[in-house]
Design a protein around this motif. Structure first.
Motif, PDB file in Angstrom:
ATOM      1  N   ALA A   9       0.836  -1.206   0.000  1.00 17.83           N
ATOM      2  CA  ALA A   9       0.000   0.000   0.000  1.00 17.83           C
ATOM      3  C   ALA A   9       0.869   1.254   0.000  1.00 17.83           C
ATOM      4  CB  ALA A   9      -0.918   0.005   1.219  1.00 17.83           C
ATOM      5  N   GLN A  10       0.347   2.292  -0.594  1.00 19.70           N
ATOM      6  CA  GLN A  10       1.025   3.588  -0.630  1.00 19.70           C
ATOM      7  C   GLN A  10       0.881   4.280   0.720  1.00 19.70           C
ATOM      8  OE1 GLN A  10       2.433   4.528  -3.753  1.00 19.70           O
ATOM      9  NE2 GLN A  10       3.514   6.063  -2.543  1.00 19.70           N
ATOM     10  N   ALA A  11       1.951   4.943   1.162  1.00 20.63           N
ATOM     11  CA  ALA A  11       1.873   5.741   2.392  1.00 20.63           C
ATOM     12  C   ALA A  11       0.815   6.814   2.218  1.00 20.63           C
ATOM     13  CB  ALA A  11       3.225   6.372   2.700  1.00 20.63           C
ATOM     14  N   ASP A  13      -0.736  10.421   3.049  1.00 18.39           N
ATOM     15  CA  ASP A  13      -0.190  11.710   3.459  1.00 18.39           C
ATOM     16  C   ASP A  13      -0.883  12.214   4.726  1.00 18.39           C
ATOM     17  OD1 ASP A  13       1.505  13.851   3.365  1.00 18.39           O
ATOM     18  OD2 ASP A  13       0.505  14.862   1.697  1.00 18.39           O
ATOM     19  N   TYR A 111      -3.984   4.587   8.647  1.00 20.13           N
ATOM     20  CA  TYR A 111      -2.923   3.588   8.616  1.00 20.13           C
ATOM     21  C   TYR A 111      -3.363   2.263   9.246  1.00 20.13           C
ATOM     22  CZ  TYR A 111       0.706   6.673   6.839  1.00 20.13           C
ATOM     23  OH  TYR A 111       1.458   7.482   6.029  1.00 20.13           O
ATOM     24  N   PHE A 122       8.281   2.076   4.966  1.00 21.49           N
ATOM     25  CA  PHE A 122       8.009   2.383   3.563  1.00 21.49           C
ATOM     26  C   PHE A 122       9.316   2.511   2.790  1.00 21.49           C
ATOM     27  CE2 PHE A 122       4.432   3.880   6.021  1.00 21.49           C
ATOM     28  CZ  PHE A 122       3.349   3.413   5.297  1.00 21.49           C
ATOM     29  N   ASP A 125       9.690   4.429  -2.843  1.00 15.25           N
ATOM     30  CA  ASP A 125       8.451   4.768  -3.549  1.00 15.25           C
ATOM     31  C   ASP A 125       7.291   4.982  -2.585  1.00 15.25           C
ATOM     32  OD1 ASP A 125       9.699   4.518  -6.068  1.00 15.25           O
ATOM     33  OD2 ASP A 125       9.403   2.341  -6.014  1.00 15.25           O
ATOM     34  N   ARG A 126       7.606   4.917  -1.278  1.00 12.73           N
ATOM     35  CA  ARG A 126       6.631   5.058  -0.198  1.00 12.73           C
ATOM     36  C   ARG A 126       5.537   3.987  -0.264  1.00 12.73           C
ATOM     37  NH1 ARG A 126      10.555   6.928   1.622  1.00 12.73           N
ATOM     38  NH2 ARG A 126      10.845   9.093   2.245  1.00 12.73           N
ATOM     39  N   LYS A 127       5.988   2.778  -0.651  1.00 16.51           N
ATOM     40  CA  LYS A 127       5.134   1.594  -0.578  1.00 16.51           C
ATOM     41  C   LYS A 127       5.461   0.863   0.716  1.00 16.51           C
ATOM     42  CE  LYS A 127       3.519   1.636  -4.957  1.00 16.51           C
ATOM     43  NZ  LYS A 127       2.131   1.796  -5.304  1.00 16.51           N
TER      44      LYS A 127
END
Length: 192
Positions: A9-11, A13, A111, A122, A125-127
């Motif tokens: 999953a993407q971090a 913001d 989260y 992460f 790529d902040r995955k």
């Protein structure tokens, strides 16, 4: 859908105030790897493992790994977890990470933070590549036999697949505002 962010999953913001007087978003962290962990001031599992977390953060700080702590606990459940007490704790302890305040608890929900402490790692790529505990005995770090967070970071830095990308965080549950201090969302459950 799982309560806690799944691997890959993407971090998500955020824009949160820190104890140093500044506010931070994901864009403020330029390091290759980002360790976001949910913590607080009062939890015995946090207090019992803070020095181990400090040593881990220091150990990896020159390897483009950044540690960022977030307190999402309700000050109405434990006054010790108020922002003012966060500031005092950072002044006293001088931890090598930023300490952010999630008063609305929106970031903890986004989260899927289960416990304090709960770590999310992460990549560039902040995955999400790791989630769960740091060590297997956080209440007294001197008794731990497994250091899952350090192992994950070592494997990540070596370009390897993380052996155990998901572990169960060990600690107190996040203190949700207006709820009993032991309450957890219905869809929150163990990770493994």
């Amino acid at each position: 859908m799982a309560f806690t962010l799944p691997i890959g999953a993407q971090a998500i913001d955020f824009n949160l105030p820190a104890t140093n007087g500044n506010a931070y978003t994901l864009k403020d962290f330029k390091e290759d790897f980002l360790v976001i962990f949910f913590t607080c001031n009062h939890c015995p599992y946090v207090i019992g493992s803070d020095e181990h977390t400090r040593a881990t953060a220091n150990r990896f700080s020159n390897k483009s790994v950044r540690f960022v702590a977030i307190n999402s606990n309700s000050k109405n459940t434990y006054e010790e977890d108020s922002f003012e007490n966060m500031v005092k704790r950072m002044e006293q302890e001088q931890f090598p990470w930023l300490y952010l305040y999630d008063e609305s608890q929106e970031v903890a929900l986004a989260y899927g933070a289960l416990r304090t402490p709960h770590f999310f790692v992460f990549n560039a790529d902040r995955k999400l590549v790791y989630t769960g505990r740091a060590i297997d005995f956080p209440r007294d770090y001197t008794k731990h036999t497994q250091d899952d967070l350090s192992q994950a970071l070592e494997e990540l830095l070596a370009g390897k697949q993380i052996t155990n990308p998901v572990t169960n965080p060990i600690g107190c549950n996040v203190k949700w505002d207006g709820k009993d201090k032991h309450w957890m969302p219905a869809d929150a459950c163990d990770l493994v």
